[in-house]
Design a protein around this motif. Structure first.
Motif, short mmCIF file in Angstrom:
data_model
loop_
_atom_site.label_atom_id
_atom_site.label_comp_id
_atom_site.label_asym_id
_atom_site.label_seq_id
_atom_site.Cartn_x
_atom_site.Cartn_y
_atom_site.Cartn_z
N THR A 237 0.85 -1.19 0.00
CA THR A 237 0.00 0.00 0.00
C THR A 237 0.88 1.23 0.00
OG1 THR A 237 -1.73 -1.15 1.21
CG2 THR A 237 -1.75 1.24 1.29
N VAL A 238 0.62 2.12 -0.91
CA VAL A 238 1.44 3.31 -1.05
C VAL A 238 0.67 4.49 -0.52
CG1 VAL A 238 2.68 4.78 -2.62
CG2 VAL A 238 2.55 2.34 -3.05
N ALA A 239 1.13 5.09 0.52
CA ALA A 239 0.44 6.25 1.07
C ALA A 239 1.15 7.50 0.66
CB ALA A 239 0.42 6.15 2.60
N SER A 240 0.40 8.44 0.14
CA SER A 240 1.01 9.69 -0.23
C SER A 240 0.86 10.71 0.88
CB SER A 240 0.42 10.22 -1.53
OG SER A 240 -0.96 10.38 -1.40
N ALA A 241 0.61 10.22 2.11
CA ALA A 241 0.70 11.10 3.24
C ALA A 241 2.16 11.45 3.48
CB ALA A 241 0.13 10.40 4.47
N ASP A 242 2.98 10.95 2.60
CA ASP A 242 4.38 11.32 2.47
C ASP A 242 5.20 11.10 3.73
OD1 ASP A 242 6.71 12.16 1.52
OD2 ASP A 242 6.15 14.24 1.18
N PRO A 243 5.58 9.87 4.00
CA PRO A 243 6.45 9.63 5.14
C PRO A 243 7.80 10.27 4.98
CG PRO A 243 6.30 7.65 3.78
CD PRO A 243 5.33 8.63 3.23
N ASP A 244 8.20 10.57 3.75
CA ASP A 244 9.48 11.21 3.53
C ASP A 244 9.40 12.72 3.73
OD1 ASP A 244 10.78 8.77 2.69
OD2 ASP A 244 9.51 8.90 0.93
N ALA A 260 17.60 8.61 -1.45
CA ALA A 260 17.36 7.99 -0.15
C ALA A 260 16.16 7.06 -0.19
CB ALA A 260 17.15 9.07 0.91
N GLN A 261 15.13 7.44 -0.95
CA GLN A 261 13.95 6.59 -1.03
C GLN A 261 14.27 5.25 -1.68
OE1 GLN A 261 9.31 6.84 -2.58
NE2 GLN A 261 10.54 8.68 -2.47
N VAL A 262 15.09 5.28 -2.72
CA VAL A 262 15.50 4.03 -3.37
C VAL A 262 16.42 3.22 -2.46
CG1 VAL A 262 16.74 3.06 -5.33
CG2 VAL A 262 15.23 5.03 -5.67
N ARG A 263 17.28 3.93 -1.73
CA ARG A 263 18.27 3.23 -0.89
C ARG A 263 17.64 2.62 0.35
NH1 ARG A 263 21.11 5.08 3.32
NH2 ARG A 263 20.45 7.22 2.88
N THR A 264 16.64 3.28 0.94
CA THR A 264 16.12 2.84 2.23
C THR A 264 14.80 2.09 2.15
OG1 THR A 264 14.98 4.96 2.59
CG2 THR A 264 17.25 4.78 3.38
N ARG A 265 14.07 2.21 1.07
CA ARG A 265 12.76 1.56 0.95
C ARG A 265 12.87 0.36 0.00
NH1 ARG A 265 8.12 3.60 2.48
NH2 ARG A 265 7.06 2.88 0.60
N GLN A 377 5.64 3.41 -10.01
CA GLN A 377 4.93 4.65 -9.70
C GLN A 377 4.05 4.49 -8.47
OE1 GLN A 377 5.61 7.52 -11.14
NE2 GLN A 377 7.05 6.49 -12.51
N ALA A 378 3.44 3.32 -8.32
CA ALA A 378 2.55 3.09 -7.19
C ALA A 378 3.31 3.00 -5.87
CB ALA A 378 1.75 1.81 -7.40
N ARG A 379 4.59 2.71 -5.91
CA ARG A 379 5.37 2.56 -4.68
C ARG A 379 6.13 3.82 -4.28
NH1 ARG A 379 7.92 -3.59 -4.75
NH2 ARG A 379 5.92 -4.66 -4.57
N VAL A 449 6.27 -11.86 8.15
CA VAL A 449 6.54 -11.08 6.94
C VAL A 449 6.41 -9.61 7.22
CG1 VAL A 449 5.74 -10.58 4.62
CG2 VAL A 449 5.82 -12.94 5.41
N ALA A 450 5.34 -9.23 7.96
CA ALA A 450 5.13 -7.81 8.24
C ALA A 450 6.23 -7.28 9.13
CB ALA A 450 3.77 -7.63 8.92
N ALA A 451 6.74 -8.13 10.02
CA ALA A 451 7.75 -7.67 10.97
C ALA A 451 9.10 -7.45 10.32
CB ALA A 451 7.89 -8.68 12.11
N VAL A 452 9.42 -8.26 9.30
CA VAL A 452 10.77 -8.20 8.74
C VAL A 452 10.81 -7.40 7.45
CG1 VAL A 452 11.35 -10.42 9.74
CG2 VAL A 452 10.50 -10.35 7.39
N THR A 453 9.65 -6.93 6.96
CA THR A 453 9.66 -6.19 5.68
C THR A 453 10.18 -4.78 5.91
OG1 THR A 453 7.76 -7.42 4.91
CG2 THR A 453 8.24 -5.35 3.79
N PRO A 454 11.29 -4.38 5.28
CA PRO A 454 11.84 -3.04 5.48
C PRO A 454 10.86 -1.98 4.99
CG PRO A 454 13.40 -4.49 4.37
CD PRO A 454 12.10 -5.20 4.39
N GLY A 455 10.97 -0.81 5.58
CA GLY A 455 10.18 0.31 5.13
C GLY A 455 8.76 0.30 5.66
N ARG A 456 8.44 -0.60 6.64
CA ARG A 456 7.09 -0.67 7.17
C ARG A 456 7.06 -0.39 8.68
NH1 ARG A 456 3.15 -2.35 3.99
NH2 ARG A 456 3.75 -3.02 1.92
N HIS A 457 8.02 0.37 9.16
CA HIS A 457 8.08 0.68 10.58
C HIS A 457 8.29 2.16 10.76
CE1 HIS A 457 8.18 -3.58 11.55
NE2 HIS A 457 9.08 -3.71 10.59
#
Length: 457
Positions: A237-244, A260-265, A377-379, A449-457
């Motif tokens: 799910t891609v939220a454009s509430a813009d975590p960045d 940074a978005q490509v490197r960290t997500r 684009q969706a991510r 899966v939810a716990a170990v997926t990067p970019g979801r914390h």
């Protein structure tokens, strides 16, 4: 499967899509396209010099790709789409006015820069405008049709180039190419452009987001990126509430935010890599199809007919984007497998009939490329959309150069057919990786899966 319901005034969508299709068609209606290699040879350039020009062209794209994406995010995506054909037109004019190796080299630098200005800016503008209008679910089909419009421009260029050359020579060919670029710049002024909406974006269907459950509910605007545990077949799910939260950044900070978005997500990074691998392999192999055609025993005059068959396949592939959105992750992996098998089989037949298989492969590759771009684009989140998309373009350019080199070594050792088939094996590898990841996800408990997926914390 989750679908985005679109409630949007038809005139707004029609204006955007009509402008996009016209821009894509005119940008590729360049009569120099099918003749520039012949033009260089007629000017007296050697094969080595021509090859060095291609390197300059690719290097220019890599050099300008990411900076231009940040410019598009900071300045104006529409402005860059207006400037891109003008920069290319300057290069084409230089070629016909001062035909020489230095002029050709500068022209390729300009052409590469023009392509970099479009890459990233176009996809970001179209996604953002469709998102603003509530029609983001149409992105894949709109992009597929735009790619088809560009292919039609290339095909028409091939049809017109010979007669125009016979009548007016290279000066008229150059003038017609410059005119098409000028018309494309005029059309680009009609693109709408607004800031990205603040509301949460809904996920769209298809393998571009991974196969999702039909009963899944869209996220609430205040939901964090990690909120619901994700099942093995649920889409990101891609939220454009813009975590960045990279709004109102300058050029350098926007560039850093995109990197940074490509490197960290991890989801964004994997989508960037998928776009690069899927687009680069068949994009590079396309350059060698004339040699493959000659190896089947046909004369030089029949080569354009075989290539026309390939472009017909590409056209159909772009138009199949709406159907492709219904593919699950297994279906997308199967699509890539079809590309690899059909490319290898068509080449190893060493017969004109093999080009039917290659046309099928090119059509499937075009579809896979469109769907991979929609997934990317969706991510993407935040206002660095064009920057991230340009990073995918730069990765594609780098892989294309690598593919050129690998193909050259393989062709020298074993011939064009074997080199073509072995290079196409990259699609089978990617398909296997996608299936393996899906199986691994399916056997891991959802909470893990939810716990170990990067970019979801």
């Amino acid at each position: 499967m989750i679908s985005t319901v679109s409630h949007v005034p038809d005139p707004a969508v029609r204006r955007l899509t009509a402008t996009l299709y016209g821009y894509a068609f005119l940008s590729d209606l360049v009569l120099l396209y099918p003749l520039y290699v012949v033009f260089f040879a007629d000017t007296g350039l050697s094969v080595g010099q021509i090859a060095s020009l291609f390197v300059i062209w690719s290097a220019a794209g890599i050099l300008f790709e990411v900076p231009s994406g940040a410019w598009a995010d900071v300045l104006s995506r529409r402005l860059l789409l207006c400037l891109a054909p003008l920069v290319a037109a300057a290069g084409f004019a230089l070629w016909v006015l001062l035909p020489s190796y230095p002029a050709f080299a500068v022209g390729f630098l300009l052409w590469g820069a023009g392509g970099a200005l479009v890459s990233g800016a176009l996809e970001a503008l179209v996604w953002t405008e469709l998102d603003r209008l509530g029609a983001v679910g149409r992105y894949a089909r709109v992009l597929g049709r735009a790619r088809t419009a560009g292919v039609l421009g290339v095909v028409l260029s091939g049809v017109l180039a010979g007669p125009v050359l016979a009548v007016g020579g290279y000066p008229v060919i150059g003038a017609a190419s410059v005119l098409a670029c000028l018309l494309a710049a005029i059309v680009a002024t009609r693109f709408p452009e607004h800031h990205a909406p603040a509301a949460a974006r809904l996920p769209i269907a298809g393998p571009v987001l991974a196969a999702g459950r039909a009963d899944a509910a869209p996220p609430r605007p205040d939901q964090p990126d990690s909120a619901p545990p994700r099942g093995p077949d649920e889409p990101d799910t891609v939220a454009s509430a813009d975590p960045d939260d990279d709004a109102d950044l300058g050029w350098w900070d926007t560039l850093r935010a995109g990197v940074a978005q490509v490197r960290t997500r991890a989801p964004v990074r994997s989508a960037v890599l998928l776009v690069a691998v899927v687009a680069a392999d068949w994009g590079a192999l396309d350059e060698y199809t004339p040699l493959l055609a000659l190896d089947t025993g046909v004369g030089a005059e029949a080569v354009p007919l075989l290539l026309l068959l390939l472009w017909a396949g590409v056209t159909i592939g772009g138009l199949l984007a709406p159907a492709g959105e219904r593919l699950g992750s297994r279906g997308y992996a199967a699509l890539l497998g079809l590309v690899g098998v059909a490319l290898a089989g068509g080449a190893l037949l060493r017969h004109q009939a093999g080009f039917v298989l290659i046309a099928v492969a090119f059509g499937a590759a075009q579809l896979a490329t469109v769907l991979a771009d929609a997934r990317l684009q969706a991510r993407i989140t935040g206002t660095s959309r064009a920057t991230v998309t340009s990073l995918a373009g730069m990765a594609t350019d780098v892989l294309i150069i690598v593919t050129y080199a690998v193909y050259g070594l393989l062709a020298t050792a074993a011939g064009n057919a074997v080199a073509f088939a072995l290079t196409a094996g990259a699609y089978l590898v990617v398909a296997l990786v996608l299936l393996t990841r899906r199986r691994r996800r399916a056997v891991v408990p959802t909470g893990v899966v939810a716990a170990v997926t990067p970019g979801r914390h």
